[in-house]
Design a protein around this motif. Structure first.
Motif, mmCIF file in Angstrom:
data_model
loop_
_atom_site.group_PDB
_atom_site.id
_atom_site.type_symbol
_atom_site.label_atom_id
_atom_site.label_comp_id
_atom_site.label_asym_id
_atom_site.label_seq_id
_atom_site.Cartn_x
_atom_site.Cartn_y
_atom_site.Cartn_z
ATOM 1 N N GLN A 1 0.853 -1.188 0.000
ATOM 2 C CA GLN A 1 0.000 0.000 0.000
ATOM 3 C C GLN A 1 0.887 1.235 0.000
ATOM 4 O O GLN A 1 1.809 1.354 0.815
ATOM 5 N N VAL A 2 0.617 2.150 -0.925
ATOM 6 C CA VAL A 2 1.438 3.347 -1.056
ATOM 7 C C VAL A 2 0.592 4.566 -0.732
ATOM 8 O O VAL A 2 -0.551 4.677 -1.187
ATOM 9 N N ILE A 3 1.149 5.463 0.075
ATOM 10 C CA ILE A 3 0.456 6.713 0.415
ATOM 11 C C ILE A 3 0.712 7.704 -0.714
ATOM 12 O O ILE A 3 1.871 8.050 -0.986
ATOM 13 N N VAL A 4 -0.341 8.157 -1.365
ATOM 14 C CA VAL A 4 -0.155 9.007 -2.552
ATOM 15 C C VAL A 4 -0.701 10.430 -2.398
ATOM 16 O O VAL A 4 -0.255 11.335 -3.097
ATOM 17 N N ALA A 5 -1.653 10.626 -1.491
ATOM 18 C CA ALA A 5 -2.199 11.982 -1.329
ATOM 19 C C ALA A 5 -1.335 12.758 -0.334
ATOM 20 O O ALA A 5 -0.599 12.171 0.453
ATOM 21 N N ALA A 6 -1.429 14.077 -0.376
ATOM 22 C CA ALA A 6 -0.609 14.923 0.504
ATOM 23 C C ALA A 6 -0.809 14.531 1.962
ATOM 24 O O ALA A 6 0.145 14.432 2.737
ATOM 25 N N THR A 7 -2.076 14.315 2.348
ATOM 26 C CA THR A 7 -2.345 13.710 3.656
ATOM 27 C C THR A 7 -3.398 12.627 3.457
ATOM 28 O O THR A 7 -4.308 12.770 2.638
ATOM 29 N N GLU A 8 -3.233 11.550 4.179
ATOM 30 C CA GLU A 8 -4.204 10.445 4.119
ATOM 31 C C GLU A 8 -4.426 9.930 5.526
ATOM 32 O O GLU A 8 -3.463 9.709 6.261
ATOM 33 N N ALA A 9 -5.685 9.726 5.878
ATOM 34 C CA ALA A 9 -5.992 9.163 7.188
ATOM 35 C C ALA A 9 -6.403 7.704 7.012
ATOM 36 O O ALA A 9 -7.203 7.376 6.132
ATOM 37 N N HIS A 10 -5.810 6.835 7.800
ATOM 38 C CA HIS A 10 -6.165 5.417 7.768
ATOM 39 C C HIS A 10 -6.296 4.935 9.206
ATOM 40 O O HIS A 10 -5.608 5.431 10.091
ATOM 41 N N THR A 11 -7.163 3.940 9.395
ATOM 42 C CA THR A 11 -7.198 3.285 10.690
ATOM 43 C C THR A 11 -6.636 1.885 10.501
ATOM 44 O O THR A 11 -7.146 1.099 9.697
ATOM 45 N N ILE A 12 -5.548 1.618 11.188
ATOM 46 C CA ILE A 12 -4.874 0.329 11.051
ATOM 47 C C ILE A 12 -5.001 -0.404 12.383
ATOM 48 O O ILE A 12 -4.446 0.037 13.387
ATOM 49 N N ASP A 13 -5.750 -1.493 12.384
ATOM 50 C CA ASP A 13 -5.938 -2.302 13.586
ATOM 51 C C ASP A 13 -6.333 -1.442 14.792
ATOM 52 O O ASP A 13 -5.787 -1.590 15.892
ATOM 53 N N GLY A 14 -7.257 -0.543 14.540
ATOM 54 C CA GLY A 14 -7.767 0.287 15.632
ATOM 55 C C GLY A 14 -6.928 1.521 15.943
ATOM 56 O O GLY A 14 -7.264 2.288 16.838
ATOM 57 N N VAL A 15 -5.843 1.704 15.215
ATOM 58 C CA VAL A 15 -4.982 2.874 15.449
ATOM 59 C C VAL A 15 -5.185 3.874 14.313
ATOM 60 O O VAL A 15 -4.940 3.556 13.151
#
Ligand SMILES: [Zn+2]
Length: 649
Positions: free
Chosen positions: A242-256
């Motif tokens: 998985q590659v972060i491509v936008a200037a900022t991106e919000a993700h929730t990874i395993d509850g974090v």
């Protein structure tokens, strides 16, 4: 005794060096001990015995060798400011940053950060080698619940932040979707540019930067600024899923919850910051460290852009500053408290911008790179701040990097446009000076007066003009050594002391091995793999040849055509040439194995892993025309007894 040996171990500090160290003690606020408490905060357990060994018992990481740093007072052979940092970088082991956020420090040059998700672990930057990363994870498990790694994040494209990935997970686990691998945009592309194409020259130069082949001790390697030194062992790579491509991106990874902020063209060409709103933790990757970083490291790199770098720090302050309670990085120790974090970020933001802006100002006044380096200092008011001192980068080298970025190495004086190469320049310079007999006594007088920079310049001419002038080599080594003892920057110290060591004892005889691991090459994009072949093509051997070869990489089902023409290899992805002289079908790992000479064309065909339609001899010839590089090329002087005319270019 070899032909090199002066009775030369490292020598004591000279009178001039002792005076220089005493001046540093006067200049800087050594009574401020706050960093020592911060670097210890959250300590849980040290690296067991300070050691990581491989199965054969060889030490890949050894903090015992640095026990001499338990002494609080700097010896006169180490700049006291660097000694202080070298002691701080001895803090090692598992540390708690806050609930659910832990760091392994002092197990490599870089830190490994572990975030506890709801069901598993998120690992940020698995250090340089699989062995130390594994040791770090084991140390974590010895003190924390045994949850599986479910995500690995690479903060940026430098090897001390991804090389240990196979110590915390496996390609199989990633392929099965059990573990996600997250990286900033352009991670794979930039990694191959920096560490693969120029890899051989960079690794040789890195020996000078990190001093890995120096003995550790008050007259040897004490630190590398960012940490002690780079760990040894197996360098690995698993491509991101998985590659972060936008200037900022919000993700929730395993509850974090994680907010990624891309920060390209900063400390690394592909880099990102991470903010964890639940914990108020901001991870600035390597864009802030507790010292002055490099705009270009001594090992070499594409010059970084400190203007953009500063902008990314500023943007992080705008985006996350009000919510940040703790700042962590992938080197050094955290900063706690919103106000302290803000003050720290302001200094880092301004440090990089100041050095950029003032260099540009001075070059617009017509100063050359060397003149700017000599003129520029840390901003008044910041120059006594420990967090901006140059333990890794230096003001001098960074000013030259900014000049290079905008105006190149060339100072516009045609006298310097096409100077004769170093040996020829050396011969003529020494001849004009009246020969070695005339210059050596004068150089000794200047050496006694502490004029080491000048003496090193003149004697460098001498050793290139007369490689077997042992008196010249010895005095050059002595000059390097005192310059190393005085240097505040760990990388400068290492470069000087390692230069002295090679002058005194010749090049280290390292076991022959291919410079790039199979793991690393196997993870490269096809683009990078064929670019890597192209830079190894010995142009002269290909004179007059013109042919095309079709390639089918069966595992990724990629097709491309490689064209040899004008002594140049080019390739076009996704195309097949009707007039190709040969068509090759193989898995990518077979192509990699051919590249690193683990097999050859004939053997691979017989084994049935390589299919060739058309002229097999042409494919064999292609691989035969690729150069293999010897890492230990001459740097500080021609090797004794191996003088080759015209070897340099
Ligand atoms: Zn790093």
């Amino acid at each position: 005794m070899t032909q090199y040996d002066s009775p030369a171990g490292p020598k004591p500090a000279s009178t001039a060096t002792k005076a220089a160290q005493a001046a540093v003690l006067e200049q800087l606020p050594f009574s401020d001990q706050a960093d020592f408490a911060q670097a210890q905060r959250g300590f849980i357990a040290p690296v067991p015995d300070g050691l990581v060994k491989n199965e054969r018992g060889a030490a890949l990481w050894d903090l015992q060798a640095y026990e001499f740093l338990s002494e609080e007072t700097a010896p006169d052979t180490v700049n006291p400011s660097l000694w202080r940092m070298a002691r701080l970088n001895m803090n090692n082991g598992l540390f708690m940053v806050c609930e659910r956020v832990y760091q392994l420090r002092g197990l490599d040059l870089a830190n490994m950060t572990i975030i506890e998700g709801d069901s598993g672990l998120i690992v940020i930057d698995p250090m340089t080698t699989a062995e130390v990363a594994r040791a770090g994870l084991d140390l974590y498990y010895a003190h924390r619940p045994d949850k599986p790694v479910i995500c690995v994040i690479y903060s940026h494209s430098h090897v001390d932040h991804y090389g240990g990935v196979m110590g915390v997970t496996s390609s199989e686990a990633v392929a099965q979707g059990k573990v996600a691998v997250v990286a900033p945009d352009q991670f794979m592309e930039e990694l191959s540019g920096e560490n693969v194409l120029a890899g051989n020259a960079m690794m040789r130069r890195a020996q000078f930067q990190f001093g890995g082949l120096l003995a550790k001790g008050p007259r040897g390697q004490v630190d590398a600024g960012l940490g002690k030194v780079t760990a040894r062992g197996r360098v690995t790579l698993i491509a991101p899923t998985q590659v972060i491509v936008a200037a900022t991106e919000a993700h929730t990874i395993d509850g974090v919850e994680m907010v990624f902020q891309l920060a390209p063209d900063s400390e690394a060409p592909a880099e990102m910051h991470m903010f964890l709103p639940q914990f108020g933790v901001l991870n600035m990757a390597e864009n802030t460290t507790r010292h002055l970083h490099n705009f270009i490291p001594l090992r070499g790199a594409v010059v970084r852009d400190p203007r953009i770098w500063s902008r990314h720090i500023s943007d992080a302050m705008t985006l996350f500053g009000r919510q940040t309670e703790i700042l962590i990085g992938q080197h050094h120790w955290p900063t706690w408290g919103r106000e302290d974090v803000r003050a720290f970020l302001e200094k880092q933001r301004d440090l990089y911008k100041y050095l950029h802006d003032q260099t540009v100002r001075l070059m617009n006044h017509g100063l050359t790179a060397g003149e700017i380096a000599e003129t520029l200092e840390l901003p008044p008011g910041l120059d006594r701040e420990w967090t901006v001192r140059g333990y890794y980068g230096s003001v001098s080298h960074n000013a030259k990097a900014v000049y290079q970025r905008y105006l190149s190495w060339y100072d516009a004086n045609p006298a310097n446009l096409n100077p004769p190469p170093r040996r020829e320049a050396g011969r003529k310079t020494i001849e004009y000076m009246g020969g070695a007999e005339a210059l050596l006594p004068r150089a000794r007088v200047d050496f006694e007066a502490g004029e080491y920079r000048w003496v090193a310049q003149v004697l460098s001419h001498l050793v290139f003009a007369e490689p077997d002038n042992l008196a010249g080599r010895a005095l050059l080594a002595d000059s390097f050594e005192q310059l190393g003892y005085q240097a505040e920057s760990a990388t400068w110290r290492n470069a000087y002391l390692y230069g002295a060591q090679e002058l005194r004892h010749g090049l280290a005889r390292l076991p022959a091995r291919h410079m790039l691991s199979l793991d690393m090459l196997s993870a490269l994009t096809s683009e990078a793999l064929f670019d890597f072949m192209a830079v190894r093509l010995n142009g002269a051997k290909a004179a007059g040849l013109h042919w095309k070869i079709n390639w089918h990489l069966t595992d990724s089902d990629e097709r491309l055509v490689v064209n040899l023409q004008n002594c140049t290899l080019t390739h076009v992805l996704g195309q097949v040439a009707a007039d190709a002289v040969a068509s090759v079908r193989a898995r990518r790992d077979v192509i990699v194995a051919l590249n690193v000479r683990r097999t050859n064309v004939d053997e691979a065909v017989v084994a049935g892993v390589l299919e060739i339609d058309g002229e097999q001899g042409i494919v064999e010839k292609l691989f035969a025309m690729l150069d293999d590089f010897t890492m230990m090329f001459d740097v500080v002087a021609p090797s004794l007894g191996q003088e080759k005319e015209g070897a340099e270019s």
